[in-house]
Motif scaffolding. Sequence first.
Motif, PDB file in Angstrom:
ATOM      1  N   GLN A 125     -13.064 -16.413  24.290  1.00  0.00           N
ATOM      2  CA  GLN A 125     -12.709 -15.338  23.368  1.00  0.00           C
ATOM      3  C   GLN A 125     -13.301 -15.694  22.019  1.00  0.00           C
ATOM      4  N   ASP A 126     -13.467 -14.685  21.163  1.00  0.00           N
ATOM      5  CA  ASP A 126     -13.980 -14.923  19.813  1.00  0.00           C
ATOM      6  C   ASP A 126     -13.389 -13.868  18.893  1.00  0.00           C
ATOM      7  N   THR A 129     -13.044 -10.223  20.087  1.00  0.00           N
ATOM      8  CA  THR A 129     -12.237  -9.929  21.266  1.00  0.00           C
ATOM      9  C   THR A 129     -11.142  -8.924  20.935  1.00  0.00           C
ATOM     10  N   GLY A 137     -11.492 -11.251  26.902  1.00  0.00           N
ATOM     11  CA  GLY A 137     -12.552 -12.234  26.704  1.00  0.00           C
ATOM     12  C   GLY A 137     -13.755 -11.936  27.576  1.00  0.00           C
ATOM     13  N   ALA A 175      -6.870 -21.376  26.127  1.00  0.00           N
ATOM     14  CA  ALA A 175      -6.675 -21.423  24.671  1.00  0.00           C
ATOM     15  C   ALA A 175      -7.744 -22.261  23.976  1.00  0.00           C
ATOM     16  N   ASN A 177     -10.791 -22.340  24.521  1.00  0.00           N
ATOM     17  CA  ASN A 177     -12.080 -21.656  24.478  1.00  0.00           C
ATOM     18  C   ASN A 177     -12.041 -20.406  23.604  1.00  0.00           C
ATOM     19  N   VAL A 178     -11.286 -20.484  22.522  1.00  0.00           N
ATOM     20  CA  VAL A 178     -11.265 -19.409  21.527  1.00  0.00           C
ATOM     21  C   VAL A 178     -12.179 -19.834  20.375  1.00  0.00           C
TER      22      VAL A 178
END
Length: 194
Positions: A125-126, A129, A137, A175, A177-178
Amino acid sequence: MLVLAGCAGPSHESPSTSVPPGWADSLLDYRARVDAFFRSDQSPLTADQREAFTGLAYFPADPGFRFVVRPDVRGAGEPVSLMDSMGNTRSYRVHSRLHLKREAEFSLVVYESLETPGHLFLAFQDATTGDETYGAGRYLELGRGPKGTLIVDFNFAKNPFCAYNADWACPLPPAENVIPLPVRAGEKAFPGGH
């Protein structure tokens, strides 16, 4: 069906963001092949969605979102369970961690499928998102580069199939990978999707 496609220790060198010759053409070719797949009977789209389909929406190509990076393999092999969009758990093992920098430094965990050894899985996610991109995501296929590096090209980021049709169950990004910045590269949100 499209699928998501021995490293050294951590590297303190900056990941390379240069692009090879023909990179832009290969990106356009990839997007054309994805659109053709989405028009086919194997598409995750419903029949009604396929009838109205005119192509997926993408951010403009940005070479600054392509990295060739040496993965950090500390913790490699560690088992992990990820929740999917239907509340089930999926089993993976940690492959590596990637340390990247755009406007800010961030790290991402790459997972390896237990069902398909060698298949690397990166869900993230970024800051786009839920606004410009799908709310749960996106996924990214990783290529293998020279000398144990991985090619991380967010221009190829795509939505999971559950973004188009609720009948699909898709692993959700963990979490860790945000990404704390907008990744305006790859596929945008799908209008009329799930």
